[in-house]
Motif scaffolding. Structure first.
Motif, PDB file in Angstrom:
ATOM      1  N   SER A 416     -81.991  -3.831  -1.986  1.00 25.53           N
ATOM      2  CA  SER A 416     -81.976  -2.432  -2.429  1.00 25.53           C
ATOM      3  C   SER A 416     -82.845  -2.216  -3.652  1.00 25.53           C
ATOM      4  O   SER A 416     -83.376  -1.126  -3.864  1.00 25.53           O
ATOM      5  CB  SER A 416     -80.536  -1.993  -2.743  1.00 25.53           C
ATOM      6  N   VAL A 417     -82.960  -3.236  -4.492  1.00 22.12           N
ATOM      7  CA  VAL A 417     -83.750  -3.143  -5.716  1.00 22.12           C
ATOM      8  C   VAL A 417     -84.657  -4.357  -5.798  1.00 22.12           C
ATOM      9  O   VAL A 417     -84.422  -5.369  -5.122  1.00 22.12           O
ATOM     10  CB  VAL A 417     -82.831  -3.073  -6.962  1.00 22.12           C
ATOM     11  N   PRO A 418     -85.707  -4.314  -6.618  1.00 23.10           N
ATOM     12  CA  PRO A 418     -86.554  -5.500  -6.801  1.00 23.10           C
ATOM     13  C   PRO A 418     -85.740  -6.694  -7.296  1.00 23.10           C
ATOM     14  O   PRO A 418     -84.768  -6.551  -8.043  1.00 23.10           O
ATOM     15  CB  PRO A 418     -87.575  -5.037  -7.851  1.00 23.10           C
ATOM     16  N   ASP A 419     -86.141  -7.884  -6.874  1.00 25.82           N
ATOM     17  CA  ASP A 419     -85.424  -9.104  -7.240  1.00 25.82           C
ATOM     18  C   ASP A 419     -85.339  -9.292  -8.750  1.00 25.82           C
ATOM     19  O   ASP A 419     -84.382  -9.893  -9.254  1.00 25.82           O
ATOM     20  CB  ASP A 419     -86.106 -10.323  -6.613  1.00 25.82           C
ATOM     21  N   GLU A 420     -86.329  -8.776  -9.484  1.00 29.65           N
ATOM     22  CA  GLU A 420     -86.357  -8.965 -10.932  1.00 29.65           C
ATOM     23  C   GLU A 420     -85.106  -8.400 -11.605  1.00 29.65           C
ATOM     24  O   GLU A 420     -84.676  -8.892 -12.650  1.00 29.65           O
ATOM     25  CB  GLU A 420     -87.605  -8.285 -11.513  1.00 29.65           C
ATOM     26  N   LEU A 421     -84.501  -7.385 -10.985  1.00 35.38           N
ATOM     27  CA  LEU A 421     -83.336  -6.731 -11.590  1.00 35.38           C
ATOM     28  C   LEU A 421     -82.047  -7.496 -11.342  1.00 35.38           C
ATOM     29  O   LEU A 421     -80.971  -7.059 -11.777  1.00 35.38           O
ATOM     30  CB  LEU A 421     -83.223  -5.302 -11.059  1.00 35.38           C
ATOM     31  N   LEU A 422     -82.144  -8.628 -10.669  1.00 36.84           N
ATOM     32  CA  LEU A 422     -80.999  -9.515 -10.491  1.00 36.84           C
ATOM     33  C   LEU A 422     -81.269 -10.911 -11.059  1.00 36.84           C
ATOM     34  O   LEU A 422     -80.366 -11.739 -11.120  1.00 36.84           O
ATOM     35  CB  LEU A 422     -80.654  -9.640  -9.002  1.00 36.84           C
ATOM     36  N   GLU A 423     -82.503 -11.166 -11.471  1.00 40.28           N
ATOM     37  CA  GLU A 423     -82.898 -12.508 -11.877  1.00 40.28           C
ATOM     38  C   GLU A 423     -82.380 -12.859 -13.268  1.00 40.28           C
ATOM     39  O   GLU A 423     -82.312 -12.002 -14.155  1.00 40.28           O
ATOM     40  CB  GLU A 423     -84.420 -12.644 -11.854  1.00 40.28           C
ATOM     41  N   LEU A 424     -82.025 -14.121 -13.430  1.00 45.42           N
ATOM     42  CA  LEU A 424     -81.612 -14.656 -14.714  1.00 45.42           C
ATOM     43  C   LEU A 424     -82.313 -15.995 -14.926  1.00 45.42           C
ATOM     44  O   LEU A 424     -82.525 -16.745 -13.967  1.00 45.42           O
ATOM     45  CB  LEU A 424     -80.099 -14.859 -14.760  1.00 45.42           C
ATOM     46  N   PRO A 425     -82.668 -16.325 -16.160  1.00 41.68           N
ATOM     47  CA  PRO A 425     -83.268 -17.634 -16.423  1.00 41.68           C
ATOM     48  C   PRO A 425     -82.234 -18.733 -16.242  1.00 41.68           C
ATOM     49  O   PRO A 425     -81.018 -18.502 -16.320  1.00 41.68           O
ATOM     50  CB  PRO A 425     -83.739 -17.524 -17.882  1.00 41.68           C
ATOM     51  N   SER A 426     -82.707 -19.931 -16.014  1.00 41.73           N
ATOM     52  CA  SER A 426     -81.797 -21.046 -15.749  1.00 41.73           C
ATOM     53  C   SER A 426     -80.975 -21.440 -16.967  1.00 41.73           C
ATOM     54  O   SER A 426     -79.945 -22.089 -16.837  1.00 41.73           O
ATOM     55  CB  SER A 426     -82.601 -22.266 -15.265  1.00 41.73           C
ATOM     56  N   GLY A 427     -81.390 -21.027 -18.159  1.00 40.21           N
ATOM     57  CA  GLY A 427     -80.713 -21.476 -19.369  1.00 40.21           C
ATOM     58  C   GLY A 427     -79.577 -20.601 -19.839  1.00 40.21           C
ATOM     59  O   GLY A 427     -79.108 -20.762 -20.980  1.00 40.21           O
ATOM     60  N   VAL A 428     -79.116 -19.643 -19.028  1.00 40.85           N
ATOM     61  CA  VAL A 428     -77.985 -18.818 -19.451  1.00 40.85           C
ATOM     62  C   VAL A 428     -76.781 -19.735 -19.696  1.00 40.85           C
ATOM     63  O   VAL A 428     -76.388 -20.514 -18.812  1.00 40.85           O
ATOM     64  CB  VAL A 428     -77.641 -17.752 -18.395  1.00 40.85           C
ATOM     65  N   PRO A 429     -76.160 -19.674 -20.878  1.00 41.27           N
ATOM     66  CA  PRO A 429     -75.082 -20.617 -21.213  1.00 41.27           C
ATOM     67  C   PRO A 429     -73.907 -20.539 -20.242  1.00 41.27           C
ATOM     68  O   PRO A 429     -73.583 -19.471 -19.704  1.00 41.27           O
ATOM     69  CB  PRO A 429     -74.660 -20.191 -22.621  1.00 41.27           C
ATOM     70  N   THR A 430     -73.263 -21.671 -20.038  1.00 40.77           N
ATOM     71  CA  THR A 430     -72.092 -21.731 -19.160  1.00 40.77           C
ATOM     72  C   THR A 430     -70.986 -20.813 -19.656  1.00 40.77           C
ATOM     73  O   THR A 430     -70.282 -20.185 -18.855  1.00 40.77           O
ATOM     74  CB  THR A 430     -71.584 -23.186 -19.082  1.00 40.77           C
ATOM     75  N   LEU A 431     -70.832 -20.698 -20.979  1.00 44.70           N
ATOM     76  CA  LEU A 431     -69.796 -19.823 -21.532  1.00 44.70           C
ATOM     77  C   LEU A 431     -69.973 -18.392 -21.040  1.00 44.70           C
ATOM     78  O   LEU A 431     -68.990 -17.712 -20.705  1.00 44.70           O
ATOM     79  CB  LEU A 431     -69.850 -19.871 -23.063  1.00 44.70           C
ATOM     80  N   VAL A 432     -71.211 -17.920 -20.999  1.00 36.89           N
ATOM     81  CA  VAL A 432     -71.484 -16.549 -20.577  1.00 36.89           C
ATOM     82  C   VAL A 432     -71.129 -16.383 -19.096  1.00 36.89           C
ATOM     83  O   VAL A 432     -70.481 -15.401 -18.702  1.00 36.89           O
ATOM     84  CB  VAL A 432     -72.960 -16.183 -20.835  1.00 36.89           C
TER      85      VAL A 432
END
Length: 791
Positions: A416-432
């Motif tokens: 429904s939307v471009p993939d960029e609007l769901l993408e996250l970098p691999s380094g997002v902390p586990t706590l988050v």
């Protein structure tokens, strides 16, 4: 690692190094737009550069190995820079930590304030000093140690690429002209010395036809006149055809603490403007909307793990602010909506390349080349000279009525939307990631998850709004500290970023918007937005509702939330704003409370902000390392690809201007490059007998297998015969004899050699010709022989 076979004299190598330093220093004056006091880094760069040049000149004069020379220069430069930053000439762990802290502080200033940065804020000069000295070392190594002056031009152009991409005005013409002049002088000195060392004979005793010509004139013709002028013209022409995009790699912020409100990089500029004590009026609207609210400036789509940025934008020429706009993406036609007319007047205090508009909107009519991105529906200036100061334009806002039953908030389908609007970098902390899932565990759909997330930040999570105590940035390190139970103090930047990241973790498309909160009424149907209204909030996407605003910032800053988000969700009821915690909670005439800028004790545990700064510094250090590595890689690739060819062409030009022995050496080099037989140890006559069978017609159409032999190229065969005769007379005739005089008086020998070279080249396959051009064996073979000899 080889030392030069014939090292230059100390004055000569010192002169070349000094010119290289002055040229680099002049080029670095293009960075003076970053600071209000350019002398803070230029003087220090000059001092460190003098040490680099002096050491390099002495080591080259003493024929030290090249890598040793460069290593000593790097070490000395590092010691001088550390001394200039810390005041201590003795390297230690504490000194290195102090240098790291100074660079981290400089990066924070670059991200928080816009150029030119005042000395009243944490200084930027340590970062400019380190980068400037690095360029001094690179230029000296390439131009003076490796004697590849054209390659040094790439480093000089890289210096200009920094202000070209980050400063609104770009580098000045003055420094470019002076640096270009210095670069031409470098080429001239290098070519002149090469000719004097390896080329034609010099001095009044030069009576042979092989020695006529001024070395200075030859240097200008061969070096500066061709390479330099061409490179300079390319440097002027190519950038005009290279698109410059609004990236945030370096992310210079928005101001130095004085002057008007200026928005180029929305997140960084917003914090700077909120921290101002004065509330500056900026936008006035005349509207029939009885309750105007959020006025959006820009949308940030891309989260890199370091920051949010606008990402890549699709701004087609037809997407202009000239009337009706496309239907809002994802908004169902069944959603009731009301239209309101707006007239917007912006005073000279707001200098932005993003046009403030309502979202969603049905129409925008504004003068100038303002273009919208259909995926975000924000407007940006397509003209470099266009900004919002003094703008007067109209728009028609849409106000959808979603109700409070969630009927229009359906989970979006894939794609429904471009993939960029769901993408996250691999380094997002586990706590988050864990917190996003645990907080929303009771929810059964994305709408409920979004409502619970909003309530978590405003009410149940124990968060506090405090602009002064808020950490810097929105990177992974900041997010982890902000969401940890011992943190949870921030301002709208952190709240909007955290909710958007957590929504993406849950599979909900999300982005961050920057703009204004509710305005103050100043007349009948007249409202005013000011600098204290600057704000950031997340927008989430749902099938049927499209992109909608949520408000995670606590009630100390924003007193109310959209009606569609103030509903019951599993595990909680409607929002109770009285329960929301806020260090800066207060009442006001509108739903917007002025940001708290009073001094307050930080609520983070000791080291929380430092950890985040260290995380930011590590990301910045990695970016700088990657950028430096790419620069070195470009220089290496350029040297490997263009270096052998350039060396070969220079050697050929020098030999063809020499005597019979030099011409014969060129024939040998050509045969070696073309992989033709050259029987070493034989007489010129015997070698000529071998070569004549490989001559082809240089004017014939190239063939895969050319015909060769004296009957195919009779003129070249005659020229080869004359060359053999001239070499034999030169080598075997007595000086002053009639045979030697005949050789000295012959004028066609150079033309004969050029014809034989062209004929030999025409006699091989196209593949062999290309190999000889780009990978000449005559260049590499002496190096291999020398290496074997050293072993």
């Amino acid at each position: 690692m080889n030392a030069p076979r014939n090292p230059s004299s100390l004055p000569s190598t010192l002169l070349l190094g000094t010119v290289a330093l002055l040229t680099t220093w002049v080029a670095l004056t293009a960075w003076q737009g970053f600071v209000t006091e350019p002398g803070s880094y230029l003087g220090r760069v000059a001092a460190a550069g003098a040490v680099v040049v002096l050491l390099g000149a002495v080591l080259r004069w003493r024929a030290a190995p090249r890598l040793v020379t460069i290593g000593v220069q790097v070490l000395a430069a590092a010691l001088v820079v550390a001394w200039q930053i810390t005041g201590s000439p003795v390297p230690s762990g504490g000194t290195l930590a102090e240098v790291g802290n100074a660079l981290s502080t400089a990066v924070d200033s670059a991200r928080t304030y816009s150029a030119p940065i005042s000395p009243r804020v944490p200084p930027l000069w340590p970062l400019l000093l380190v980068c400037g000295v690095a360029f001094v070392v690179i230029v000296d190594a390439v131009a003076c140690t490796f004697r590849r002056v054209p390659g040094a031009g790439l480093a000089l152009l890289a210096i200009y690429s920094v202000p070209s991409g980050l400063l609104d005005q770009g580098p000045g013409w003055g420094s470019f002209v002076l640096a270009a002049t210095g670069f031409l002088l470098l080429l001239h000195l290098d070519a002149r010395e090469s000719l004097q060392r390896w080329g034609r004979s010099l001095g009044p005793d030069d009576a042979s036809p092989w020695g006529h010509g001024n070395p200075v004139r030859e240097a200008a013709r061969a070096g500066a006149g061709r390479i330099g002028v061409t490179a300079t013209v390319l440097a002027l022409v190519i950038p005009a055809f290279v698109p410059v995009l609004g990236t945030d790699f370096f992310d210079l912020g928005g101001g130095d603490g004085s002057g008007d409100i200026r928005i180029r990089k929305p997140i960084a500029d917003m914090r700077r403007d909120l921290e101002r004590g004065e509330d500056v009026p900026m936008v006035q609207v005349h509207t029939d909307d009885p309750d105007p609210s959020y006025l959006r400036i820009s949308v940030l789509n891309r989260f890199t793990g370091v920051e949010w940025s606008s990402g890549d934008r699709d701004v087609a020429q037809e997407n202009t602010a000239s009337g009706a706009l496309p239907e809002p993406a994802g908004l169902a036609s069944s959603v009731p909506r009301t239209q309101y007319d707006y007239r917007v007047q912006i005073n000279d205090h707001l200098d932005s390349t993003w046009l403030p508009t309502q979202f969603p909107a049905a129409a925008v009519q504004a003068e100038g080349d303002w273009r919208f991105d259909p995926t975000t529906m924000d407007f940006l200036a397509a003209d470099d000279d266009l900004d919002t100061r003094g703008m007067d334009y109209t728009m028609t806002a849409l106000e959808p009525d979603y109700g409070t039953d969630g009927r229009y908030f359906r989970d979006p389908a894939g794609g429904s939307v471009p993939d960029e609007l769901l993408e996250l970098p691999s380094g997002v902390p586990t706590l988050v990631r864990d917190l996003a899932r645990s907080v929303t565990a009771p929810a059964t759909n994305d709408y409920e998850r979004a409502v619970i997330l909003q309530r978590f930040f405003r009410e149940t999570g124990g968060f506090t709004y405090d602009l002064r105590a808020a950490p810097n940035g929105t990177g992974n390190g900041t997010l982890e500290d902000f969401l940890a139970p011992s943190g949870r103090v921030g301002y709208c930047e952190q709240f909007a970023s955290a909710m958007a990241v957590m929504a993406r973790i849950l599979g909900i498309p999300a982005r961050v918007a920057v703009g204004f909160l509710e305005p103050d009424p100043i007349g009948d149907g007249v409202f005013e937005y000011s600098s204290h209204d600057l704000h950031a909030w997340p927008e989430l996407y749902f099938a049927g509702a499209g992109w909608v605003r949520f408000e995670p910032t606590p009630s100390g800053r924003v007193e109310s939330v959209p009606d569609y988000s103030d509903v019951s969700a599993p595990g909680s009821g409607p929002e109770n704003t009285d329960a929301a915690t806020s260090q800066s909670a207060s009442s006001g005439g509108t739903a917007t409370v002025a940001p708290n800028t009073a001094a307050s004790k930080p609520t983070e545990p000791p080291g929380a902000t430092a950890d985040d700064s260290a995380g930011g510094a590590s990301h910045t250090g990695r970016n700088l390392a990657v950028g430096g590595g790419l620069l070195v890689l470009v220089l290496l690739v350029a040297g490997l690809v263009l270096g052998p060819r350039s060396v070969r062409k220079t050697a050929r030009r020098s030999r063809l201007g020499g005597g019979p022995d030099e011409l014969w050496a060129e024939l040998r080099a050509t045969s070696l490059d073309l992989d033709l037989p050259w029987p070493d140890g034989r007489s010129p006559r015997e070698i000529g007998t071998v070569l004549v069978d490989h001559l082809a017609d240089p004017d014939a159409e190239p063939l895969e297998r050319p015909r060769t032999g004296p009957d195919v190229a009779p003129q070249a065969a005659d020229a080869l015969e004359r060359l053999v005769d001239a070499v034999e007379r030169t080598r075997y005739a007595r000086p002053g004899s009639p045979a030697a005089v005949a050789v000295a008086e012959r004028s066609a020998t150079e033309a004969d050699a050029a014809l034989v070279v062209a004929s030999l080249t025409a006699g091989v396959t196209p593949r062999a010709r290309r190999r000889a051009q780009w990978l000449p064996r005559s260049v590499w073979r002496p190096l291999r022989v020398s290496l074997r000899t050293r072993r």
